[in-house]
Motif scaffolding. Structure first.
Motif, PDB file in Angstrom:
ATOM      1  N   ILE A  17       0.860  -1.192   0.000  1.00 49.42           N
ATOM      2  CA  ILE A  17       0.000   0.000   0.000  1.00 49.42           C
ATOM      3  C   ILE A  17       0.892   1.236   0.000  1.00 49.42           C
ATOM      4  N   MET A  18       0.745   2.059  -1.048  1.00 49.75           N
ATOM      5  CA  MET A  18       1.501   3.318  -1.166  1.00 49.75           C
ATOM      6  C   MET A  18       0.577   4.468  -0.794  1.00 49.75           C
ATOM      7  N   VAL A  19       0.782   4.996   0.381  1.00 45.68           N
ATOM      8  CA  VAL A  19      -0.085   6.039   0.915  1.00 45.68           C
ATOM      9  C   VAL A  19       0.262   7.377   0.266  1.00 45.68           C
ATOM     10  N   ASP A  20      -0.790   8.119  -0.126  1.00 41.63           N
ATOM     11  CA  ASP A  20      -0.636   9.479  -0.694  1.00 41.63           C
ATOM     12  C   ASP A  20       0.310   9.477  -1.893  1.00 41.63           C
ATOM     13  N   PHE A  21       0.154   8.488  -2.760  1.00 39.41           N
ATOM     14  CA  PHE A  21       0.995   8.431  -3.950  1.00 39.41           C
ATOM     15  C   PHE A  21       0.617   9.565  -4.897  1.00 39.41           C
ATOM     16  N   PRO A  22       1.548  10.471  -5.263  1.00 35.89           N
ATOM     17  CA  PRO A  22       1.200  11.624  -6.105  1.00 35.89           C
ATOM     18  C   PRO A  22       0.894  11.198  -7.544  1.00 35.89           C
ATOM     19  N   GLY A  23      -0.192  11.717  -8.072  1.00 38.35           N
ATOM     20  CA  GLY A  23      -0.542  11.435  -9.458  1.00 38.35           C
ATOM     21  C   GLY A  23      -1.463  10.266  -9.647  1.00 38.35           C
ATOM     22  N   GLY A  24      -1.615   9.429  -8.642  1.00 35.50           N
ATOM     23  CA  GLY A  24      -2.545   8.320  -8.743  1.00 35.50           C
ATOM     24  C   GLY A  24      -2.077   7.208  -9.663  1.00 35.50           C
ATOM     25  N   PRO A  25      -3.005   6.307 -10.058  1.00 34.06           N
ATOM     26  CA  PRO A  25      -2.652   5.134 -10.882  1.00 34.06           C
ATOM     27  C   PRO A  25      -2.016   5.499 -12.220  1.00 34.06           C
ATOM     28  N   ASN A  26      -2.459   6.566 -12.838  1.00 34.33           N
ATOM     29  CA  ASN A  26      -1.909   6.922 -14.151  1.00 34.33           C
ATOM     30  C   ASN A  26      -0.425   7.257 -14.054  1.00 34.33           C
ATOM     31  N   ALA A  27      -0.057   7.989 -13.026  1.00 37.65           N
ATOM     32  CA  ALA A  27       1.352   8.333 -12.848  1.00 37.65           C
ATOM     33  C   ALA A  27       2.171   7.089 -12.525  1.00 37.65           C
ATOM     34  N   PHE A  28       1.615   6.185 -11.726  1.00 34.34           N
ATOM     35  CA  PHE A  28       2.331   4.944 -11.407  1.00 34.34           C
ATOM     36  C   PHE A  28       2.532   4.096 -12.656  1.00 34.34           C
ATOM     37  N   GLU A  29       1.531   4.086 -13.526  1.00 38.80           N
ATOM     38  CA  GLU A  29       1.647   3.313 -14.765  1.00 38.80           C
ATOM     39  C   GLU A  29       2.790   3.829 -15.631  1.00 38.80           C
ATOM     40  N   ILE A  30       2.962   5.163 -15.701  1.00 40.09           N
ATOM     41  CA  ILE A  30       4.070   5.723 -16.483  1.00 40.09           C
ATOM     42  C   ILE A  30       5.410   5.238 -15.931  1.00 40.09           C
ATOM     43  N   CYS A  31       5.543   5.274 -14.622  1.00 41.87           N
ATOM     44  CA  CYS A  31       6.800   4.834 -13.995  1.00 41.87           C
ATOM     45  C   CYS A  31       7.035   3.329 -14.237  1.00 41.87           C
ATOM     46  N   ALA A  32       5.986   2.544 -14.140  1.00 45.06           N
ATOM     47  CA  ALA A  32       6.121   1.094 -14.340  1.00 45.06           C
ATOM     48  C   ALA A  32       6.520   0.769 -15.779  1.00 45.06           C
ATOM     49  N   LYS A  33       5.897   1.413 -16.736  1.00 42.58           N
ATOM     50  CA  LYS A  33       6.252   1.187 -18.141  1.00 42.58           C
ATOM     51  C   LYS A  33       7.704   1.563 -18.398  1.00 42.58           C
ATOM     52  N   PHE A  34       8.157   2.648 -17.794  1.00 43.91           N
ATOM     53  CA  PHE A  34       9.542   3.070 -17.989  1.00 43.91           C
ATOM     54  C   PHE A  34      10.509   2.009 -17.450  1.00 43.91           C
ATOM     55  N   CYS A  35      10.163   1.401 -16.302  1.00 42.54           N
ATOM     56  CA  CYS A  35      11.017   0.378 -15.708  1.00 42.54           C
ATOM     57  C   CYS A  35      11.124  -0.858 -16.612  1.00 42.54           C
ATOM     58  N   TYR A  36      10.065  -1.176 -17.331  1.00 44.26           N
ATOM     59  CA  TYR A  36      10.061  -2.351 -18.194  1.00 44.26           C
ATOM     60  C   TYR A  36      10.459  -2.014 -19.630  1.00 44.26           C
ATOM     61  N   GLY A  37      10.935  -0.774 -19.858  1.00 43.86           N
ATOM     62  CA  GLY A  37      11.453  -0.408 -21.170  1.00 43.86           C
ATOM     63  C   GLY A  37      10.385  -0.146 -22.206  1.00 43.86           C
ATOM     64  N   MET A  38       9.176   0.103 -21.773  1.00 45.72           N
ATOM     65  CA  MET A  38       8.084   0.389 -22.705  1.00 45.72           C
ATOM     66  C   MET A  38       8.068   1.886 -23.024  1.00 45.72           C
ATOM     67  N   ALA A  39       7.510   2.235 -24.183  1.00 38.95           N
ATOM     68  CA  ALA A  39       7.451   3.633 -24.612  1.00 38.95           C
ATOM     69  C   ALA A  39       6.490   4.418 -23.710  1.00 38.95           C
ATOM     70  N   VAL A  40       6.928   5.584 -23.304  1.00 38.54           N
ATOM     71  CA  VAL A  40       6.131   6.454 -22.439  1.00 38.54           C
ATOM     72  C   VAL A  40       5.963   7.801 -23.122  1.00 38.54           C
ATOM     73  N   THR A  41       4.714   8.286 -23.189  1.00 38.09           N
ATOM     74  CA  THR A  41       4.420   9.580 -23.808  1.00 38.09           C
ATOM     75  C   THR A  41       4.218  10.629 -22.727  1.00 38.09           C
ATOM     76  N   LEU A  42       5.058  11.631 -22.739  1.00 40.13           N
ATOM     77  CA  LEU A  42       4.944  12.734 -21.784  1.00 40.13           C
ATOM     78  C   LEU A  42       4.422  13.985 -22.488  1.00 40.13           C
ATOM     79  N   ASN A  43       3.578  14.723 -21.803  1.00 31.90           N
ATOM     80  CA  ASN A  43       3.062  15.994 -22.334  1.00 31.90           C
ATOM     81  C   ASN A  43       2.826  16.944 -21.175  1.00 31.90           C
TER      82      ASN A  43
END
Length: 563
Positions: A17-43
């Motif tokens: 359990i990650m308490v008060d995670f900034p950005g919510g699930p969408n932000a966590f998904e970006i970080c997870a994709k980056f760790c697995y070498g998947m393309a991440v779109t930033l805007n």
């Protein structure tokens, strides 16, 4: 993540359990994709959340080179902060990610980027911006002399004000403070920006202003705009805008210091105001419709400022009115305002008189507007005593009424009798003067040989004889009217005397209350003073009808005592 997994294993827990995670699930998904070498779109819309999430997950260069924090920082500095609209979008999204975005200095860097771009020469603007308002006067003047292509390519000085209007009030205050601190922005542009923001967020209706849901926000908004006003003695903002702010300030109940600052700024530009702008709704416990006391404060400050201007330049006292149309404009404005508030049944006589007296006599070369306001007040307050009616009528100078206003006053039953007498007298004097001026050419040779004192004595003697003759004509016409009403009416219509078409009330008072008070070079004509005596004992002419109706003596044989 490794630390969290290890801690969960030690606690025999199957979930992390990650308490008060900034950005919510969408932000966590970006970080997870980056760790697995998947393309991440930033805007501009997700970069702040991703940056805060990466900070939470400690994705730093100490763990691995080229980690997510480093890559996001490169994207911010090379792309986001170089874009006008992206900087504003990022600043807006950072609001929901406080205090992370503040601690990471994303908010501060966005504000600095926006403020720097507002100071760029408009000729060098190459990015897109929002502009739906009309061009300012200066830009219109410049634009009128340009060709069509140049007009399309030209950028107004206030090109940036609409885009930042979407910011919340606290972020807007920080941006405007940064813009002002650079010292390169004209006060008029700052005023235009504040006006645009106020129009965007302040409600139009009074009920919405004072409603419990938005009252706190409206109060904060007005206080913020008031503290951001340019320090140029009100030059940067229109008087109409400042008065609208003051209305909201009164209704929202902001602190007295902010209201006093607004009053001071408004007083410097009062000549630009309209009556509608001055109609500030009154708050409880006041019983009047409008806050007359607030307007009184504005006028007092204006007159104090004008008096100081005269003290600085004492040589312009005589030509003060001629050289300063602003004073005349304020005089007309306050007379119109008095006419508007005179309809209020709860407006006290003292408030009406105090506001009227706060305007300098130099501001009222003509008293028609003041007479109209007094007449409205008398009409709406029929319960006034004789002394009160005399007091309010004492505000106007009957010598300064035009012919139209004088004729209306002569037939006005609401005015005290003495005021009507004075109006008729001065119209008679004006008529005699006009008649005398027509004969001035024929007497020019004789007058040029006289000394000033001889000329004055002769003129006054002729005026007195002329007035006496016209009085006799009025009396003769009245007697003739008693014998033959039809013939009397015909003669009255064809009369060429100084005061034509006199009402019956005015004719009746001639035989009882007619006093001509002529001082040497001065006639005191205040209606509040007694019209039965002159200020100067010399050259006083008192005309009395010493006959009675039963005497039967024709009017041409009546005796008149002259003292």
């Amino acid at each position: 993540m490794q630390k969290l997994v290890q801690k969960a294993s030690e606690d025999n827990c199957d979930e992390i359990i990650m308490v008060d995670f900034p950005g919510g699930p969408n932000a966590f998904e970006i970080c997870a994709k980056f760790c697995y070498g998947m393309a991440v779109t930033l805007n501009a819309y997700n970069v702040v959340a991703a940056r805060c999430a990466a900070e939470y997950l400690e994705m730093t260069e100490d763990v691995d080179r080229g980690n997510l924090i480093f890559k996001i920082e490169v994207f911010l500095n090379s792309s986001i902060f170089h874009s006008w609209k992206d900087s504003i979008i990022v600043l807006r999204t950072a609001k929901s990610l406080l205090p992370w975005s503040e601690n990471l200095k994303i908010v501060g860097r966005c504000i600095d980027s926006i403020a720097s771009k507002t100071s760029v020469d408009p000729a060098n603007i190459t990015w897109s911006y929002t502009y739906n308002r009309k061009l300012s006067v200066q830009d219109k003047i410049v634009g009128d002399s340009m060709k069509l292509q140049e007009k399309i390519e030209s950028v107004p000085k206030d090109w940036w004000v609409e885009d930042i209007c979407e910011l919340e009030i606290d972020l807007y205050k920080r941006v405007m403070t940064a813009v002002k601190s650079k010292g390169r922005m004209d006060g008029a542009v700052i005023g235009e920006a504040l006006k645009t923001y106020a129009v965007r967020w302040l409600p139009d209706s009074v009920d919405a202003l004072v409603s419990g849901v938005h009252s706190w926000r409206n109060k904060l908004l007005v206080e913020t705009i008031a503290c951001l006003l340019p320090s140029d003695n009100g030059v940067g903002c229109s008087c109409s805008f400042l008065l609208k702010l003051l209305k909201v300030a009164v209704l929202a109940g902001i602190d007295d210091s902010s209201k006093e600052d607004l009053v001071k700024r408004i007083s410097l530009k009062l000549h630009e105001a309209s009556v509608k702008d001055l109609l500030i709704p009154a708050r409880s416990p006041q019983t009047t419709l409008y806050d007359v006391g607030m307007v009184q404060s504005i006028v007092n400050q204006y007159m104090t400022h004008e008096q100081r201007s005269q003290d600085v330049e004492p040589g312009k006292s005589a030509g003060f009115v001629l050289g300063h149309g602003s004073l005349l404009s304020v005089g007309k404005l306050i007379d119109w305002y008095l006419g508007e508030i005179a309809h209020d049944q709860n407006l006290s006589l003292t408030s009406f008189i105090d506001l009227s007296c706060s305007v300098s006599e130099l501001a009222r070369p003509v008293h028609d507007g003041l007479y109209k306001a007094i007449d409205i007040y008398l009409k709406e307050h029929p319960s006034l005593t004789k002394a009160e009616r005399k007091k309010i009528c004492g505000l106007m100078d009957v010598k300064k009424l035009t012919m139209e206003a004088s004729m209306h006053a002569a037939q006005n039953d609401r005015l005290p009798l003495r005021v009507v007498v004075q109006v008729l007298f001065f119209e008679q004097v004006k008529a005699a003067t006009r008649a005398q001026s027509r004969n001035s050419d024929a007497r020019a040779t004789c007058v040029s040989k006289m000394s000033p004192d001889e000329e004055w004595d002769k003129t006054m003697g002729e005026d007195c004889r002329s007035l006496k003759k016209k009085m006799s004509e009025v009396e003769t016409n009245e007697d003739g009217g008693q014998k033959n009403s039809k013939m009397g009416k015909k003669k009255s219509r064809n009369s060429k005397s100084g005061v034509q078409l006199l009402p019956s009330r005015s004719r009746r008072i001639f035989d009882k209350l007619w006093v001509v008070g002529v001082g040497k070079g001065h006639v005191d004509n205040r209606s509040s003073e007694t019209s039965g005596s002159s200020q100067s004992p010399s050259s006083a002419v008192v005309v009395r009808d010493n006959t009675t109706k039963s005497s039967g003596v024709p009017s041409r044989h009546r005796r008149h005592s002259v003292s």
